[in-house]
Enzyme design. Sequence first.
Site, PDB file in Angstrom:
ATOM      1  N   TYR A  82       0.804  -1.228   0.000  1.00 46.33           N
ATOM      2  CA  TYR A  82       0.000   0.000   0.000  1.00 46.33           C
ATOM      3  C   TYR A  82       0.837   1.279   0.000  1.00 46.33           C
ATOM      4  CZ  TYR A  82      -4.487  -2.308   0.857  1.00 46.33           C
ATOM      5  OH  TYR A  82      -5.648  -3.047   0.747  1.00 46.33           O
ATOM      6  N   LYS A  96       2.755 -15.487   2.643  1.00 44.44           N
ATOM      7  CA  LYS A  96       2.894 -16.220   1.380  1.00 44.44           C
ATOM      8  C   LYS A  96       4.396 -16.443   1.172  1.00 44.44           C
ATOM      9  CE  LYS A  96       1.381 -18.104  -2.308  1.00 44.44           C
ATOM     10  NZ  LYS A  96       0.862 -19.481  -2.203  1.00 44.44           N
ATOM     11  N   ASP A 120      -3.244 -18.538   1.397  1.00 43.56           N
ATOM     12  CA  ASP A 120      -4.216 -19.216   0.523  1.00 43.56           C
ATOM     13  C   ASP A 120      -4.911 -20.351   1.283  1.00 43.56           C
ATOM     14  OD1 ASP A 120      -1.721 -20.472   0.517  1.00 43.56           O
ATOM     15  OD2 ASP A 120      -1.752 -20.988  -1.613  1.00 43.56           O
ATOM     16  N   ASP A 165      -6.538  -7.081   4.260  1.00 41.29           N
ATOM     17  CA  ASP A 165      -7.685  -6.480   3.573  1.00 41.29           C
ATOM     18  C   ASP A 165      -8.556  -7.576   2.973  1.00 41.29           C
ATOM     19  OD1 ASP A 165      -9.295  -4.472   2.289  1.00 41.29           O
ATOM     20  OD2 ASP A 165      -8.264  -4.985   0.422  1.00 41.29           O
ATOM     21  N   ASP A 172     -12.642  -9.281   4.327  1.00 44.06           N
ATOM     22  CA  ASP A 172     -13.899  -9.321   3.575  1.00 44.06           C
ATOM     23  C   ASP A 172     -14.432 -10.751   3.567  1.00 44.06           C
ATOM     24  OD1 ASP A 172     -13.755  -6.576   2.916  1.00 44.06           O
ATOM     25  OD2 ASP A 172     -14.495  -6.939   0.885  1.00 44.06           O
TER      26      ASP A 172
HETATM   27  C1  IPM Z   1     -10.572  -1.222   3.379  1.00 44.78           C
HETATM   28  C2  IPM Z   1     -10.558  -0.792   1.929  1.00 44.78           C
HETATM   29  C3  IPM Z   1      -9.315   0.027   1.616  1.00 44.78           C
HETATM   30  C4  IPM Z   1      -8.099  -0.847   1.879  1.00 44.78           C
HETATM   31  C5  IPM Z   1      -9.287   0.630   0.183  1.00 44.78           C
HETATM   32  C6  IPM Z   1     -10.461   1.534  -0.058  1.00 44.78           C
HETATM   33  C7  IPM Z   1      -8.013   1.340  -0.122  1.00 44.78           C
HETATM   34  O1  IPM Z   1     -10.679  -1.902   1.096  1.00 44.78           O
HETATM   35  O2  IPM Z   1     -10.517  -0.364   4.265  1.00 44.78           O
HETATM   36  O3  IPM Z   1     -10.684  -2.424   3.652  1.00 44.78           O
HETATM   37  O4  IPM Z   1      -7.698  -1.618   0.998  1.00 44.78           O
HETATM   38  O5  IPM Z   1      -7.559  -0.765   2.967  1.00 44.78           O
HETATM   39 MN    MN Z   2     -11.168  -3.734   2.145  1.00 48.00          MN
END
Ligand code: IPM
Ligand code: MN
Length: 356
Positions: free
Chosen positions: A137, A188, A221, A245, A249
């Site tokens: 990042y 990884k 993975d 990140d 999710d």
């Molecule tokens: C999160 C988002 C951000 C990240 C993006 C918007 C840059 O996906 O906060 O999870 O990758 O950190």
């Molecule tokens: Mn995210």
Amino acid sequence: MAVQTIAVLPGDGIGKEVVAIGREMLELYRSRGFPLALWDLDLGADRYLRDGTTMPEDVFARIRDECSAVLLGALGDPRVPNLEHARDILLGLRFRLDLFANIRPCRALDDRLVPLKGKGAKDVSFVVFRENTEGIYVNVGGNFKKGTPDEIAINEDVNTRKGVERIIRKAFDHALAHGNKTVHMADKSNAMRQSGDLWQRVFQAVARDYPGIAAKHVYVDALCLYLIQAPERFEVIVTNNLFGDIITDLAAALHGGLGMACSASIGAGPVGLFEPVHGSAPDIAGQDKANPLATVLTVGAMMSHLGYPREEARLEAIVREAVAAKQCTADVGGTLGTAATGRFVLDRLKRDDPSP
Ligand code: IPM
Ligand code: MN
Ligand code: NAD
């Protein structure tokens, strides 16, 4: 008691809808005697498109020097395709405040929210410690021959010993404080040798300071596989920025989706950044469909940070009740809109009559 200032930054899309509720909650706390001050920030895509502003220097300096927390909704707007404003605002806050620990709890608050066959709420209860200031990042890289058939694009993955050590230590400290028996480090290292080697060595070295906690390595993975097959195996997971990140999710899907996932970004200093894990969800923005409960839980984490852990527990109980009674949005099985779900939460909170 000194007044603590909270910067309120709704941002874009559903960020505005869910933070409106978070703001009302904070306003209620303030009116009940909690020494809080709110500072509204008009930053995001609308402002950027209007006058080019992303994060003004004086605003950043005031957040850094005078605020205790930032409540942020989400940034991301289809009208700003390169996400230029989000880089300055969201990543700008995380990086420039050195908020190295992005803490993302993954806890099912109702059996109904766990979509895995044969699993329930007791099986989904872990926390991800995502490194939040380095990795891929950092925007180190470049282009060569851009726009030609021979073009090259490079993004460097930056890992410092200091950065790796402090997030791993934070994860172990959390495990120790919560009586956890394991910390998993996901990497990884079979493909990314240099950074993987650094994470492996630092993980083993830090683990020696926590003899009661088993330090386990897992390839990221395979972690995605295990999180679906057997989420109950995990208590604390520590990983880098990008993997954190992605897996958060995935993990959100185990406990009701992004509308239930909260996060806190903490550094060595006093300012914390609190945001739901989800983005601006352009597909449902402006339709009163967004689930505000991730933001309610995020406000809970913020209240704990400000010194009111009882409020975090209270808000979690209210969220459990909202889901159990289906007084919530459609993504978690209810029939209410965003605003009505928020009203349910606020009514319960008022009834409790919280005081500092
Ligand atoms: C999160 C988002 C951000 C990240 C993006 C918007 C840059 O996906 O906060 O999870 O990758 O950190
Ligand atoms: Mn995210
Ligand atoms: P998203 O998180 O916005 O949405 C993914 C899916 O989850 C969508 O179908 C959305 O409708 C659903 N969803 C998300 N939050 C929800 C909620 N509270 N209630 C009900 N459903 C919800 O991810 P995306 O669509 O990939 O990204 C949209 C924009 O947001 C992009 O610009 C992205 O970069 C940005 N983004 C910002 C942040 C942040 O500010 N922290 C986080 C993630 C994505």
